[in-house]
Scaffold this motif. Structure first.
Motif, PDB file in Angstrom:
ATOM      1  N   HIS A  16     -18.531 114.332  18.462  1.00  0.00           N
ATOM      2  CA  HIS A  16     -18.200 112.979  18.125  1.00  0.00           C
ATOM      3  C   HIS A  16     -16.852 113.131  17.238  1.00  0.00           C
ATOM      4  O   HIS A  16     -16.814 113.062  16.319  1.00  0.00           O
ATOM      5  CB  HIS A  16     -19.153 112.012  17.697  1.00  0.00           C
ATOM      6  CG  HIS A  16     -19.046 110.827  17.495  1.00  0.00           C
ATOM      7  ND1 HIS A  16     -18.938 109.817  18.599  1.00  0.00           N
ATOM      8  CD2 HIS A  16     -18.586 109.838  16.458  1.00  0.00           C
ATOM      9  CE1 HIS A  16     -18.768 108.702  18.147  1.00  0.00           C
ATOM     10  NE2 HIS A  16     -18.625 108.691  17.014  1.00  0.00           N
ATOM     11  N   SER A  43     -25.198 107.585  22.986  1.00  0.00           N
ATOM     12  CA  SER A  43     -24.373 106.452  23.541  1.00  0.00           C
ATOM     13  C   SER A  43     -24.510 105.229  22.367  1.00  0.00           C
ATOM     14  O   SER A  43     -23.973 104.146  22.370  1.00  0.00           O
ATOM     15  CB  SER A  43     -25.217 105.762  24.833  1.00  0.00           C
ATOM     16  OG  SER A  43     -26.571 104.985  24.536  1.00  0.00           O
ATOM     17  N   THR A  44     -25.431 105.508  21.446  1.00  0.00           N
ATOM     18  CA  THR A  44     -25.692 104.508  20.390  1.00  0.00           C
ATOM     19  C   THR A  44     -24.709 104.879  19.031  1.00  0.00           C
ATOM     20  O   THR A  44     -24.714 104.045  18.064  1.00  0.00           O
ATOM     21  CB  THR A  44     -27.048 104.432  19.941  1.00  0.00           C
ATOM     22  OG1 THR A  44     -27.279 105.594  19.116  1.00  0.00           O
ATOM     23  CG2 THR A  44     -27.972 103.924  20.969  1.00  0.00           C
ATOM     24  N   LEU A  45     -24.073 105.993  19.167  1.00  0.00           N
ATOM     25  CA  LEU A  45     -23.075 106.290  17.998  1.00  0.00           C
ATOM     26  C   LEU A  45     -22.172 105.259  17.936  1.00  0.00           C
ATOM     27  O   LEU A  45     -21.220 104.931  19.084  1.00  0.00           O
ATOM     28  CB  LEU A  45     -22.534 107.730  18.333  1.00  0.00           C
ATOM     29  CG  LEU A  45     -23.532 108.991  18.353  1.00  0.00           C
ATOM     30  CD1 LEU A  45     -22.878 110.079  18.783  1.00  0.00           C
ATOM     31  CD2 LEU A  45     -24.192 109.037  16.955  1.00  0.00           C
ATOM     32  N   GLU A  46     -21.693 105.015  16.734  1.00  0.00           N
ATOM     33  CA  GLU A  46     -20.514 104.210  16.509  1.00  0.00           C
ATOM     34  C   GLU A  46     -19.304 105.042  16.218  1.00  0.00           C
ATOM     35  O   GLU A  46     -19.265 106.142  15.797  1.00  0.00           O
ATOM     36  CB  GLU A  46     -20.880 103.347  15.261  1.00  0.00           C
ATOM     37  CG  GLU A  46     -21.941 102.526  15.284  1.00  0.00           C
ATOM     38  CD  GLU A  46     -22.248 101.703  14.082  1.00  0.00           C
ATOM     39  OE1 GLU A  46     -21.581 101.809  13.184  1.00  0.00           O
ATOM     40  OE2 GLU A  46     -23.253 100.891  14.171  1.00  0.00           O
ATOM     41  N   GLU A  47     -18.141 104.529  16.568  1.00  0.00           N
ATOM     42  CA  GLU A  47     -16.979 104.953  16.237  1.00  0.00           C
ATOM     43  C   GLU A  47     -16.480 105.324  14.984  1.00  0.00           C
ATOM     44  O   GLU A  47     -16.706 104.844  13.911  1.00  0.00           O
ATOM     45  CB  GLU A  47     -15.729 104.328  16.918  1.00  0.00           C
ATOM     46  CG  GLU A  47     -15.826 104.278  18.514  1.00  0.00           C
ATOM     47  CD  GLU A  47     -15.612 105.599  18.923  1.00  0.00           C
ATOM     48  OE1 GLU A  47     -14.596 106.514  18.447  1.00  0.00           O
ATOM     49  OE2 GLU A  47     -16.464 105.782  20.251  1.00  0.00           O
TER      50      GLU A  47
END
Length: 47
Positions: A16, A43-47
């Motif tokens: 990431h 898919s739930t990781l935030e930028e």
């Protein structure tokens, strides 16, 4: 990457940006469900 948790253990990770995030792991018998769960978590990781 190498791990020493015992025979048949799988570990999943996601890059990431510059950060490597280790996801959950599991044994060969749960591999397909573990991969699906790791993809859902990634898919739930935030930028």
């Amino acid at each position: 990457m190498r791990e020493c948790f015992g025979p048949g253990w799988r570990m999943y990770d996601v890059q990431h940006g510059p950060v490597l995030i280790l996801m959950l792991g599991g044994e060969k018998s749960t591999q397909q469900a573990d991969i699906a769960r790791a993809i859902a978590l990634a898919s739930t990781l935030e930028e």
